[in-house]
Motif scaffolding. Structure first.
Motif, PDB file in Angstrom:
ATOM      1  N   LEU A   1      -2.755  -7.813   3.665  1.00 26.15           N
ATOM      2  CA  LEU A   1      -2.612  -7.388   5.059  1.00 26.15           C
ATOM      3  C   LEU A   1      -3.296  -6.048   5.306  1.00 26.15           C
ATOM      4  CD1 LEU A   1       1.099  -8.397   5.748  1.00 26.15           C
ATOM      5  CD2 LEU A   1      -0.954  -9.398   6.801  1.00 26.15           C
ATOM      6  N   ALA A   2      -3.180  -5.147   4.351  1.00 22.95           N
ATOM      7  CA  ALA A   2      -3.838  -3.847   4.499  1.00 22.95           C
ATOM      8  C   ALA A   2      -5.348  -4.019   4.520  1.00 22.95           C
ATOM      9  CB  ALA A   2      -3.419  -2.916   3.362  1.00 22.95           C
ATOM     10  N   ALA A   3      -5.880  -4.892   3.676  1.00 23.42           N
ATOM     11  CA  ALA A   3      -7.321  -5.133   3.651  1.00 23.42           C
ATOM     12  C   ALA A   3      -7.780  -5.770   4.972  1.00 23.42           C
ATOM     13  CB  ALA A   3      -7.681  -6.027   2.467  1.00 23.42           C
TER      14      ALA A   3
ATOM     15  N   ALA B   1       4.412 -10.474  -5.785  1.00 22.19           N
ATOM     16  CA  ALA B   1       3.956 -11.338  -4.694  1.00 22.19           C
ATOM     17  C   ALA B   1       3.960 -10.578  -3.375  1.00 22.19           C
ATOM     18  CB  ALA B   1       4.831 -12.592  -4.605  1.00 22.19           C
ATOM     19  N   LEU B   2       5.015  -9.815  -3.129  1.00 27.42           N
ATOM     20  CA  LEU B   2       5.076  -9.027  -1.902  1.00 27.42           C
ATOM     21  C   LEU B   2       3.997  -7.953  -1.879  1.00 27.42           C
ATOM     22  CD1 LEU B   2       8.930  -8.633  -1.456  1.00 27.42           C
ATOM     23  CD2 LEU B   2       7.366  -9.938   0.002  1.00 27.42           C
ATOM     24  N   GLN B   3       3.744  -7.323  -3.008  1.00 17.02           N
ATOM     25  CA  GLN B   3       2.702  -6.301  -3.074  1.00 17.02           C
ATOM     26  C   GLN B   3       1.337  -6.919  -2.796  1.00 17.02           C
ATOM     27  OE1 GLN B   3       3.153  -2.856  -3.475  1.00 17.02           O
ATOM     28  NE2 GLN B   3       1.068  -2.980  -2.689  1.00 17.02           N
ATOM     29  N   LYS B   4       1.115  -8.129  -3.313  1.00 13.87           N
ATOM     30  CA  LYS B   4      -0.146  -8.823  -3.057  1.00 13.87           C
ATOM     31  C   LYS B   4      -0.300  -9.106  -1.565  1.00 13.87           C
ATOM     32  CE  LYS B   4      -2.762 -12.933  -4.239  1.00 13.87           C
ATOM     33  NZ  LYS B   4      -2.804 -14.220  -4.895  1.00 13.87           N
ATOM     34  N   GLU B   5       0.797  -9.567  -0.935  1.00 14.13           N
ATOM     35  CA  GLU B   5       0.746  -9.822   0.514  1.00 14.13           C
ATOM     36  C   GLU B   5       0.448  -8.533   1.287  1.00 14.13           C
ATOM     37  OE1 GLU B   5       3.949 -12.084   2.333  1.00 14.13           O
ATOM     38  OE2 GLU B   5       4.330 -13.042   0.391  1.00 14.13           O
TER      39      GLU B   5
END
Length: 100
Positions: A84-86, A76-80
Motif C-alpha cells: 500500500l505504501a508503494a 503478511a500485514l507488513q507485506k500489505e
C-alpha cells in the motif's frame, strides 16, 4: 509420614512442593520402606514428574505455535502495508497534490 507413596500421594506432594518435596518424601520413606516398596515409590515419583514435564512441554509447544502464527500474520500485514505504501508513493509521483 505415610506408610506408602502411591501415585496419588506423590502427585499431591509434587503439586504442593515440587520435585524437592518429592525427594524429601522419598528420603523419609526410605527409612521405613523395604527395597521393593521404595523402588515402586521411586518409579511412581518419576512418572509424576515426567507427566508434569510433558504437560509443561505441551503448553510451551502450543505457545510457540501461537507465536509462529502471530509472526506469520505480522509478516503478511507488513507485506500489505509495504504494498500500500508503494502504491501510494507511485500515485503521489504520478499525481502530486495541487499547491493551494
Amino acid at each position: 509420614m505415610t506408610d506408602h507413596l502411591d501415585h496419588d500421594v506423590l502427585q499431591q506432594i509434587f503439586t504442593r512442593g515440587g520435585s524437592d518435596a518429592v525427594k524429601r518424601a522419598l528420603d523419609d520413606f526410605a527409612r521405613t520402606a523395604g527395597d521393593e516398596q521404595l523402588n515402586a515409590a521411586v518409579d511412581q515419583a518419576c512418572a509424576v514428574i515426567a507427566a508434569d514435564t510433558a504437560r509443561i512441554t505441551a503448553v510451551a509447544d502450543q505457545r510457540e505455535a501461537g507465536i509462529a502464527e502471530l509472526e506469520a500474520q505480522a509478516r503478511a500485514l507488513q507485506k500489505e502495508l509495504d504494498e500500500l505504501a508503494a502504491e501510494t508513493a507511485v500515485r503521489l509521483v504520478d499525481h502530486p497534490p495541487a499547491d493551494d
